[in-house]
Structure formats: C-alpha cells, structure tokens
Motif scaffolding. Structure first.
Motif, PDB file in Angstrom:
ATOM      1  N   ARG A  64     -10.464 -41.500 -84.211  1.00 20.10           N
ATOM      2  CA  ARG A  64      -9.155 -40.868 -83.935  1.00 20.10           C
ATOM      3  C   ARG A  64      -9.327 -39.363 -83.711  1.00 20.10           C
ATOM      4  N   GLU A  65     -10.241 -38.753 -84.447  1.00 20.54           N
ATOM      5  CA  GLU A  65     -10.522 -37.321 -84.221  1.00 20.54           C
ATOM      6  C   GLU A  65     -11.109 -37.119 -82.828  1.00 20.54           C
ATOM      7  N   ALA A  68      -8.294 -37.242 -80.415  1.00 24.07           N
ATOM      8  CA  ALA A  68      -7.535 -35.981 -80.427  1.00 24.07           C
ATOM      9  C   ALA A  68      -8.282 -34.896 -79.667  1.00 24.07           C
ATOM     10  N   HIS A  71      -7.941 -35.342 -75.975  1.00 26.43           N
ATOM     11  CA  HIS A  71      -6.641 -34.852 -75.490  1.00 26.43           C
ATOM     12  C   HIS A  71      -6.670 -33.337 -75.268  1.00 26.43           C
ATOM     13  N   ARG A  72      -7.555 -32.660 -75.982  1.00 31.28           N
ATOM     14  CA  ARG A  72      -7.682 -31.201 -75.830  1.00 31.28           C
ATOM     15  C   ARG A  72      -8.776 -30.827 -74.831  1.00 31.28           C
TER      16      ARG A  72
END
Length: 103
Positions: A64-65, A68, A71-72
């Motif tokens: 999940r990290e 994330a 997404h960045r």
C-alpha cells in the motif's frame, strides 16, 4: 514460476504485468495485484492481521505504501514486484494455492 490453480494463476499473472506496465498503467496493475492477493486471503479464510501469517502484516502495508508512492510519481512498485516474485512460491504452500487446493 508455474501457476498451480486459478487463484495462483491470477496472482502470478498480475505480478508479471507490473514491471512491464507503462507508467500510466502502473497503478492499476499494482492495485489489481494487491486485490488479487487480498482476495485469496479472504477466500481461504486468512486475513493479513489475524496473526496466522505475520508476513501479511508486513507485506500488505508495504504494498500500500508503494501504491501511495506511485500516486506521487515514484515508480518503486516495479522494484517491489521483482522482490515479490520470490515470495509466492515459498509462501503459497501455506495457503494451499500451490498444492491444488485452498484451506
């Protein structure tokens, strides 16, 4: 890695697509991989935080990290997919997905 059953085939195929995905498709492929793995846990009655397999409690938050970060704009999930490639064969036996069944 030779897939054994349908669940394992789904996970192996999803994992194989991540490193090859175009940047625009990377997050959907990674998210699908997470979903396929989590679905296998639910189907077998296992969940990441139930204490049966501490590896899940480590791996899923890291995945999940990675999601994330993607997404960045950090495409670390490509490297993570390579590392995860070594995990399913040894780990799948615990779920029964490599011996033709589920537990």
């Amino acid at each position: 890695m030779q897939p054994i059953n349908k669940d394992h085939q789904t996970i192996v195929a999803a994992l194989a697509r991540v490193p090859l995905a175009a940047n625009a498709d990377l997050i959907p492929h990674w998210s699908h991989l997470i979903s396929a793995m989590e679905s296998q846990l639910v189907k077998t009655g296992l969940v990441a935080d139930n204490g049966i397999f501490p590896q899940h409690a480590t791996v899923f938050p890291l995945m999940r990290e990675g999601e994330a970060r993607a997404h960045r704009g950090n495409h670390v999930v490509r490297q993570m997919a390579d590392q995860l490639g070594a995990w399913p064969p040894q780990h799948g036996h615990r779920h029964g997905c490599l011996d033709g069944g589920t537990r």
